[in-house]
Design a protein around this motif. Structure first.
Motif, PDB file in Angstrom:
ATOM      1  N   ILE A  62      -7.723  -1.716 -63.670  1.00 50.78           N
ATOM      2  CA  ILE A  62      -6.928  -0.585 -64.134  1.00 50.78           C
ATOM      3  C   ILE A  62      -7.750   0.688 -63.987  1.00 50.78           C
ATOM      4  N   GLY A  63      -7.167   1.684 -63.363  1.00 51.56           N
ATOM      5  CA  GLY A  63      -7.840   2.962 -63.179  1.00 51.56           C
ATOM      6  C   GLY A  63      -7.785   3.804 -64.437  1.00 51.56           C
ATOM      7  N   VAL A  64      -8.863   4.522 -64.698  1.00 49.03           N
ATOM      8  CA  VAL A  64      -8.948   5.391 -65.879  1.00 49.03           C
ATOM      9  C   VAL A  64      -9.340   6.791 -65.445  1.00 49.03           C
ATOM     10  N   ILE A  65      -8.575   7.773 -65.902  1.00 45.82           N
ATOM     11  CA  ILE A  65      -8.906   9.174 -65.656  1.00 45.82           C
ATOM     12  C   ILE A  65      -8.990   9.877 -66.994  1.00 45.82           C
ATOM     13  N   PHE A  66     -10.007  10.726 -67.150  1.00 43.68           N
ATOM     14  CA  PHE A  66     -10.101  11.562 -68.343  1.00 43.68           C
ATOM     15  C   PHE A  66     -10.300  12.997 -67.904  1.00 43.68           C
ATOM     16  N   ILE A  67      -9.440  13.871 -68.411  1.00 47.18           N
ATOM     17  CA  ILE A  67      -9.523  15.279 -68.037  1.00 47.18           C
ATOM     18  C   ILE A  67      -9.678  16.115 -69.296  1.00 47.18           C
ATOM     19  N   GLU A  68     -10.807  16.771 -69.440  1.00 48.05           N
ATOM     20  CA  GLU A  68     -11.039  17.679 -70.565  1.00 48.05           C
ATOM     21  C   GLU A  68     -11.854  18.860 -70.073  1.00 48.05           C
ATOM     22  N   SER A  69     -11.836  19.916 -70.846  1.00 44.21           N
ATOM     23  CA  SER A  69     -12.397  21.182 -70.362  1.00 44.21           C
ATOM     24  C   SER A  69     -13.733  21.564 -70.995  1.00 44.21           C
ATOM     25  N   LEU A  70     -14.289  20.673 -71.819  1.00 50.01           N
ATOM     26  CA  LEU A  70     -15.559  20.991 -72.470  1.00 50.01           C
ATOM     27  C   LEU A  70     -16.765  20.503 -71.676  1.00 50.01           C
ATOM     28  N   GLY A  71     -16.513  19.639 -70.676  1.00 49.60           N
ATOM     29  CA  GLY A  71     -17.605  19.151 -69.843  1.00 49.60           C
ATOM     30  C   GLY A  71     -18.467  18.084 -70.488  1.00 49.60           C
ATOM     31  N   ILE A  72     -17.964  17.413 -71.559  1.00 44.44           N
ATOM     32  CA  ILE A  72     -18.778  16.389 -72.217  1.00 44.44           C
ATOM     33  C   ILE A  72     -18.319  14.974 -71.869  1.00 44.44           C
ATOM     34  N   GLY A  73     -17.257  14.867 -71.088  1.00 47.53           N
ATOM     35  CA  GLY A  73     -16.850  13.592 -70.524  1.00 47.53           C
ATOM     36  C   GLY A  73     -16.611  12.487 -71.529  1.00 47.53           C
ATOM     37  N   ILE A  74     -17.168  11.316 -71.205  1.00 44.68           N
ATOM     38  CA  ILE A  74     -16.891  10.115 -71.986  1.00 44.68           C
ATOM     39  C   ILE A  74     -17.420  10.214 -73.418  1.00 44.68           C
ATOM     40  N   LYS A  75     -18.327  11.154 -73.667  1.00 42.85           N
ATOM     41  CA  LYS A  75     -18.859  11.324 -75.022  1.00 42.85           C
ATOM     42  C   LYS A  75     -17.891  12.069 -75.942  1.00 42.85           C
ATOM     43  N   HIS A  76     -16.816  12.587 -75.384  1.00 44.70           N
ATOM     44  CA  HIS A  76     -15.805  13.246 -76.188  1.00 44.70           C
ATOM     45  C   HIS A  76     -15.280  12.256 -77.224  1.00 44.70           C
ATOM     46  N   PRO A  77     -15.321  12.588 -78.535  1.00 45.97           N
ATOM     47  CA  PRO A  77     -14.996  11.601 -79.571  1.00 45.97           C
ATOM     48  C   PRO A  77     -13.594  11.029 -79.474  1.00 45.97           C
ATOM     49  N   PHE A  78     -12.598  11.847 -79.167  1.00 44.29           N
ATOM     50  CA  PHE A  78     -11.229  11.353 -79.065  1.00 44.29           C
ATOM     51  C   PHE A  78     -11.098  10.402 -77.880  1.00 44.29           C
ATOM     52  N   PHE A  79     -11.601  10.834 -76.722  1.00 41.72           N
ATOM     53  CA  PHE A  79     -11.552  10.009 -75.519  1.00 41.72           C
ATOM     54  C   PHE A  79     -12.275   8.680 -75.731  1.00 41.72           C
ATOM     55  N   ASN A  80     -13.455   8.757 -76.296  1.00 41.20           N
ATOM     56  CA  ASN A  80     -14.284   7.569 -76.483  1.00 41.20           C
ATOM     57  C   ASN A  80     -13.563   6.524 -77.328  1.00 41.20           C
ATOM     58  N   GLU A  81     -12.995   6.938 -78.446  1.00 42.60           N
ATOM     59  CA  GLU A  81     -12.352   5.986 -79.353  1.00 42.60           C
ATOM     60  C   GLU A  81     -11.062   5.428 -78.768  1.00 42.60           C
ATOM     61  N   VAL A  82     -10.269   6.270 -78.117  1.00 43.77           N
ATOM     62  CA  VAL A  82      -9.010   5.811 -77.532  1.00 43.77           C
ATOM     63  C   VAL A  82      -9.255   4.821 -76.399  1.00 43.77           C
ATOM     64  N   ILE A  83     -10.187   5.157 -75.499  1.00 45.15           N
ATOM     65  CA  ILE A  83     -10.448   4.279 -74.367  1.00 45.15           C
ATOM     66  C   ILE A  83     -11.094   2.969 -74.812  1.00 45.15           C
ATOM     67  N   GLU A  84     -11.910   3.004 -75.856  1.00 43.13           N
ATOM     68  CA  GLU A  84     -12.495   1.765 -76.378  1.00 43.13           C
ATOM     69  C   GLU A  84     -11.395   0.834 -76.894  1.00 43.13           C
ATOM     70  N   SER A  85     -10.425   1.390 -77.591  1.00 44.00           N
ATOM     71  CA  SER A  85      -9.296   0.592 -78.065  1.00 44.00           C
ATOM     72  C   SER A  85      -8.479   0.053 -76.896  1.00 44.00           C
ATOM     73  N   PHE A  86      -8.221   0.913 -75.907  1.00 41.36           N
ATOM     74  CA  PHE A  86      -7.488   0.495 -74.710  1.00 41.36           C
ATOM     75  C   PHE A  86      -8.241  -0.628 -73.993  1.00 41.36           C
ATOM     76  N   LYS A  87      -9.535  -0.457 -73.845  1.00 41.47           N
ATOM     77  CA  LYS A  87     -10.389  -1.426 -73.164  1.00 41.47           C
ATOM     78  C   LYS A  87     -10.328  -2.789 -73.847  1.00 41.47           C
ATOM     79  N   GLN A  88     -10.450  -2.805 -75.163  1.00 38.41           N
ATOM     80  CA  GLN A  88     -10.399  -4.064 -75.903  1.00 38.41           C
ATOM     81  C   GLN A  88      -9.051  -4.761 -75.720  1.00 38.41           C
ATOM     82  N   SER A  89      -7.978  -3.973 -75.646  1.00 36.18           N
ATOM     83  CA  SER A  89      -6.637  -4.542 -75.507  1.00 36.18           C
ATOM     84  C   SER A  89      -6.423  -5.180 -74.139  1.00 36.18           C
ATOM     85  N   VAL A  90      -6.884  -4.529 -73.065  1.00 38.79           N
ATOM     86  CA  VAL A  90      -6.642  -5.076 -71.724  1.00 38.79           C
ATOM     87  C   VAL A  90      -7.661  -6.151 -71.349  1.00 38.79           C
TER      88      VAL A  90
END
Length: 335
Positions: A62-90
């Protein structure tokens, strides 16, 4: 080596049922899936990826894209927690994730082109920018997709109830006696920023409170710096607000720093409420009152929607709005 036939023998289900359960087909009950997955874990069953790809005509990626404008990428707290939950589910269904950078090595190749080349079975996108053309292209394409933090009529989407969260924030401040309530808004091009601002305006109107033009300040892309600069503007007003609802915890934390740098205190001089409930919110001094997004449910529901499309081989268009919760801590006081 444990095979699918061994799993079938142990559970008493047919090989077909076991296969469907492992692939999360909708016509297998949750109770049956649970029994089969427990047996898979107990027996350490690992399907042969090459054979499984040939048999199922899937890449199990499954492809994953994250687009945010702060330049902190995967360390972004919202992104990190959501994708971790998604990852565990799939991962329960043997899927791997392919995270794609915003800056592809071939600038002429879009996200969609890249994912087609890699043969992914579906795509999850975390994006709050309503104007991103490549995300629009993905949402309009037949490839199974689910987008988090956007609204769309051409793709399945999952997002928090931002407007309700704003209502909760304003109503709570009003219940404490505040009528001069300001809003530090997220960027106008972000879905969350638009929705939270709209919720603030609607709530103020419902409570018959005046919306002072100078009380609505742009916090840019939900950053600490954006909150600091926005609060400086509010502090410079001849008649500043007594309470501030910030569109993110990062904005609220930056605003609190500005308040302190100007010799004031939270909550003695200003009440502050944020949005997100990031981990830092509960460890601040004072602990931050905020609106909690259910990142676990967002990720889980996004996974369900995407796997449903992959298994039915149909492009589904569903909108799922996840409830939010007011978390009362120490950063607001009664007048």
């Amino acid at each position: 080596m444990v095979t699918i036939y061994d799993i079938a023998k142990k559970t008493g289900f047919s090989v077909t049922t076991v296969s469907k359960a492992l692939n999360n087909y909708a016509d297998v009950s949750e109770k049956t899936k649970k029994l089969i997955l427990e047996a898979v874990e107990e027996m350490n069953y690992f399907p042969n990826s090459s054979a499984r790809t040939l048999t199922t005509k899937k890449s199990w990626t499954i492809g994953v894209i994250f687009i945010e404008s702060l330049g902190i990428g995967i360390k972004h707290p919202f992104f990190n927690e959501v994708i971790e939950s998604f990852k565990q589910s799939v991962e329960m269904y043997e899927y791997d994730l392919l995270i794609v950078s915003r800056n592809l090595y071939n600038s002429k190749k879009s996200y969609l082109d890249h994912f087609r080349y890699r043969g992914v079975d579906g795509v999850v996108v975390v994006c709050s920018n309503v104007d991103d053309e490549q995300v629009k292209e993905l949402m309009n394409d037949p490839i199974p997709s689910v987008v988090i933090d956007l609204s769309s009529e051409t793709s399945s989407v999952v997002f928090s109830d931002n407007r309700l969260g704003s209502k909760m924030a304003v109503d709570y401040l009003y219940s404490l006696g505040h009528t001069k309530i300001a809003h530090i808004a997220g960027h106008e091009k972000t879905f969350a920023g638009q929705q939270r601002l709209q919720g603030y305006l609607e709530s103020m109107k419902t409570l018959s409170l005046d919306v002072v033009e100078d009380y609505v300040v742009d916090g840019d892309y939900f950053s600490h710096e954006g909150g600091y600069l926005a609060m400086k503007q509010l502090l410079a007003l001849e008649s500043p607000p007594t309470a501030i609802y910030a569109a993110s915890d990062s904005l609220a934390i930056g605003a609190i720093e500005a308040i302190r740098d100007h010799g004031f205190d939270v909550p003695k001089d200003f009440s502050m409420i944020g949005y997100d409930d990031i981990a830092l919110a509960r460890y601040m001094n004072p602990k931050l009152t905020t609106i909690r997004q259910n990142t676990h449910e967002i990720g889980q529901k996004a996974a369900e929607l995407l796997l449903k499309q992959i298994n039915t081989k149909e492009k589904l268009i569903e909108q799922v709005k996840i409830p939010v919760e007011l978390i009362v801590r120490e950063s607001c006081r009664k007048l």
